[in-house]
Design a protein around this motif. Structure first.
Motif, PDB file in Angstrom:
ATOM      1  N   GLY A  56      17.949 -16.864 -20.094  1.00 24.06           N
ATOM      2  CA  GLY A  56      19.102 -17.378 -20.817  1.00 24.06           C
ATOM      3  C   GLY A  56      19.130 -18.893 -20.852  1.00 24.06           C
ATOM      4  N   LYS A  57      18.810 -19.506 -19.726  1.00 20.86           N
ATOM      5  CA  LYS A  57      18.802 -20.965 -19.653  1.00 20.86           C
ATOM      6  C   LYS A  57      17.717 -21.538 -20.572  1.00 20.86           C
ATOM      7  CE  LYS A  57      19.887 -22.796 -15.738  1.00 20.86           C
ATOM      8  NZ  LYS A  57      19.884 -23.254 -14.342  1.00 20.86           N
ATOM      9  N   THR A  58      16.550 -20.915 -20.571  1.00 21.52           N
ATOM     10  CA  THR A  58      15.439 -21.365 -21.409  1.00 21.52           C
ATOM     11  C   THR A  58      15.816 -21.362 -22.884  1.00 21.52           C
ATOM     12  OG1 THR A  58      13.801 -20.567 -19.839  1.00 21.52           O
ATOM     13  CG2 THR A  58      13.053 -20.848 -22.104  1.00 21.52           C
ATOM     14  N   HIS A  59      16.569 -20.338 -23.283  1.00 25.87           N
ATOM     15  CA  HIS A  59      16.910 -20.176 -24.698  1.00 25.87           C
ATOM     16  C   HIS A  59      18.351 -20.587 -25.031  1.00 25.87           C
ATOM     17  CE1 HIS A  59      13.093 -18.288 -25.582  1.00 25.87           C
ATOM     18  NE2 HIS A  59      13.231 -17.611 -24.465  1.00 25.87           N
ATOM     19  N   LYS A  60      19.019 -21.202 -24.042  1.00 23.47           N
ATOM     20  CA  LYS A  60      20.398 -21.682 -24.230  1.00 23.47           C
ATOM     21  C   LYS A  60      21.349 -20.561 -24.658  1.00 23.47           C
ATOM     22  CE  LYS A  60      19.096 -26.447 -25.156  1.00 23.47           C
ATOM     23  NZ  LYS A  60      17.676 -26.519 -25.194  1.00 23.47           N
ATOM     24  N   LEU A  61      21.230 -19.423 -23.966  1.00 28.13           N
ATOM     25  CA  LEU A  61      22.090 -18.277 -24.253  1.00 28.13           C
ATOM     26  C   LEU A  61      23.393 -18.390 -23.470  1.00 28.13           C
ATOM     27  CD1 LEU A  61      19.479 -15.351 -24.051  1.00 28.13           C
ATOM     28  CD2 LEU A  61      20.199 -16.640 -26.068  1.00 28.13           C
ATOM     29  N   THR A  62      24.451 -17.884 -24.052  1.00 29.81           N
ATOM     30  CA  THR A  62      25.741 -17.818 -23.366  1.00 29.81           C
ATOM     31  C   THR A  62      25.708 -16.635 -22.385  1.00 29.81           C
ATOM     32  OG1 THR A  62      26.743 -16.300 -24.949  1.00 29.81           O
ATOM     33  CG2 THR A  62      26.925 -18.680 -25.426  1.00 29.81           C
ATOM     34  N   PRO A  63      26.656 -16.574 -21.439  1.00 30.99           N
ATOM     35  CA  PRO A  63      26.703 -15.413 -20.539  1.00 30.99           C
ATOM     36  C   PRO A  63      26.813 -14.082 -21.298  1.00 30.99           C
ATOM     37  CG  PRO A  63      28.043 -17.172 -19.648  1.00 30.99           C
ATOM     38  CD  PRO A  63      27.605 -17.620 -21.020  1.00 30.99           C
ATOM     39  N   ALA A  64      27.587 -14.056 -22.374  1.00 28.43           N
ATOM     40  CA  ALA A  64      27.717 -12.820 -23.158  1.00 28.43           C
ATOM     41  C   ALA A  64      26.385 -12.445 -23.804  1.00 28.43           C
ATOM     42  CB  ALA A  64      28.793 -12.984 -24.223  1.00 28.43           C
ATOM     43  N   GLU A  65      25.652 -13.437 -24.261  1.00 26.95           N
ATOM     44  CA  GLU A  65      24.340 -13.174 -24.877  1.00 26.95           C
ATOM     45  C   GLU A  65      23.326 -12.703 -23.834  1.00 26.95           C
ATOM     46  OE1 GLU A  65      25.102 -16.453 -28.431  1.00 26.95           O
ATOM     47  OE2 GLU A  65      23.844 -16.990 -26.708  1.00 26.95           O
ATOM     48  N   ILE A  66      23.417 -13.258 -22.634  1.00 28.15           N
ATOM     49  CA  ILE A  66      22.531 -12.804 -21.551  1.00 28.15           C
ATOM     50  C   ILE A  66      22.822 -11.338 -21.232  1.00 28.15           C
ATOM     51  CG2 ILE A  66      21.966 -13.076 -19.095  1.00 28.15           C
ATOM     52  CD1 ILE A  66      22.508 -16.126 -19.504  1.00 28.15           C
ATOM     53  N   LYS A  67      24.090 -10.965 -21.205  1.00 29.79           N
ATOM     54  CA  LYS A  67      24.447  -9.556 -20.985  1.00 29.79           C
ATOM     55  C   LYS A  67      23.845  -8.671 -22.068  1.00 29.79           C
ATOM     56  CE  LYS A  67      28.897 -10.146 -18.661  1.00 29.79           C
ATOM     57  NZ  LYS A  67      30.339  -9.917 -18.783  1.00 29.79           N
ATOM     58  N   VAL A 125      21.341 -14.086 -30.246  1.00 25.78           N
ATOM     59  CA  VAL A 125      20.205 -13.979 -29.321  1.00 25.78           C
ATOM     60  C   VAL A 125      18.893 -14.034 -30.102  1.00 25.78           C
ATOM     61  CG1 VAL A 125      18.958 -12.389 -27.777  1.00 25.78           C
ATOM     62  CG2 VAL A 125      21.416 -12.749 -27.474  1.00 25.78           C
ATOM     63  N   LEU A 126      18.829 -13.268 -31.174  1.00 20.84           N
ATOM     64  CA  LEU A 126      17.610 -13.255 -31.985  1.00 20.84           C
ATOM     65  C   LEU A 126      17.318 -14.649 -32.551  1.00 20.84           C
ATOM     66  CD1 LEU A 126      18.026  -9.845 -33.877  1.00 20.84           C
ATOM     67  CD2 LEU A 126      16.556 -10.331 -31.910  1.00 20.84           C
ATOM     68  N   GLU A 127      18.338 -15.314 -33.045  1.00 24.24           N
ATOM     69  CA  GLU A 127      18.163 -16.665 -33.588  1.00 24.24           C
ATOM     70  C   GLU A 127      17.697 -17.650 -32.522  1.00 24.24           C
ATOM     71  OE1 GLU A 127      21.953 -17.621 -35.331  1.00 24.24           O
ATOM     72  OE2 GLU A 127      21.676 -16.192 -36.987  1.00 24.24           O
ATOM     73  N   LYS A 128      18.377 -17.645 -31.381  1.00 25.69           N
ATOM     74  CA  LYS A 128      18.062 -18.610 -30.324  1.00 25.69           C
ATOM     75  C   LYS A 128      16.686 -18.387 -29.710  1.00 25.69           C
ATOM     76  CE  LYS A 128      22.834 -19.617 -28.973  1.00 25.69           C
ATOM     77  NZ  LYS A 128      23.814 -19.540 -27.857  1.00 25.69           N
ATOM     78  N   THR A 129      16.220 -17.150 -29.697  1.00 26.45           N
ATOM     79  CA  THR A 129      14.908 -16.852 -29.108  1.00 26.45           C
ATOM     80  C   THR A 129      13.792 -16.878 -30.140  1.00 26.45           C
ATOM     81  OG1 THR A 129      15.213 -14.454 -29.368  1.00 26.45           O
ATOM     82  CG2 THR A 129      15.902 -15.449 -27.256  1.00 26.45           C
ATOM     83  N   GLY A 130      14.161 -17.065 -31.405  1.00 29.35           N
ATOM     84  CA  GLY A 130      13.150 -17.078 -32.459  1.00 29.35           C
ATOM     85  C   GLY A 130      12.558 -15.708 -32.709  1.00 29.35           C
TER      86      GLY A 130
END
Length: 138
Positions: A76-87, A119-124
């Motif tokens: 999550g940190k690598t991809h700048k995900l929020t806690p909800a996105e990590i869940k 999530v898909l956008e942030k992780t490419g």
């Protein structure tokens, strides 16, 4: 006496090895470790396992895991995900669909879809299978 201390240390090491894997197990879409009653029961069971059974469990987990635990926080940190996105990532890795994730976390399906899209956008990633490949480093 020294043999007992060595045995206790080995048992503690085995239990420390097993716990992170147990934290990834789910019941009804919810991590077992997040439910205090389940977590307490698991600790009770672990405390009462015979040494040969604990050895067998530890060996099987080592074989099947290929020493690969998923660090969702680091991902999550690598991809700048929020806690909800990590869940959401955690749920997808656990085999839940977006609607199942929504139900398990008491959010609307639309909200869960937004989380998945972000999530898909942030992780490419173009789709969930791409996301899973990234999570597992493949």
């Amino acid at each position: 006496m020294a043999e007992e201390d060595e045995s206790s240390k080995e048992r503690a090491k085995q239990l420390d090895f097993i716990r992170p894997f147990l934290n990834q197990f789910r019941g009804d879409g919810v991590k077992i470790s997040s439910e205090p009653v389940w977590a307490e029961r698991i600790e009770e069971i672990l405390a009462n396992l015979e040494p040969d059974i604990l050895d067998d469990i530890t060996g099987r987990i080592r074989q099947s895991s290929e020493n690969q635990l998923i660090d969702f926080e680091a991902f999550g940190k690598t991809h700048k995900l929020t806690p909800a996105e990590i869940k959401m990532v955690d749920s997808v890795v656990g085999g839940l669909s977006v609607p199942e994730h929504a139900a398990a976390h008491n959010i609307s399906v639309n909200t869960a879809r937004v989380h998945m899209q972000r999530v898909l956008e942030k992780t490419g990633s173009n789709r969930q299978t791409d996301l899973l490949r990234k999570v597992f480093g493949r």
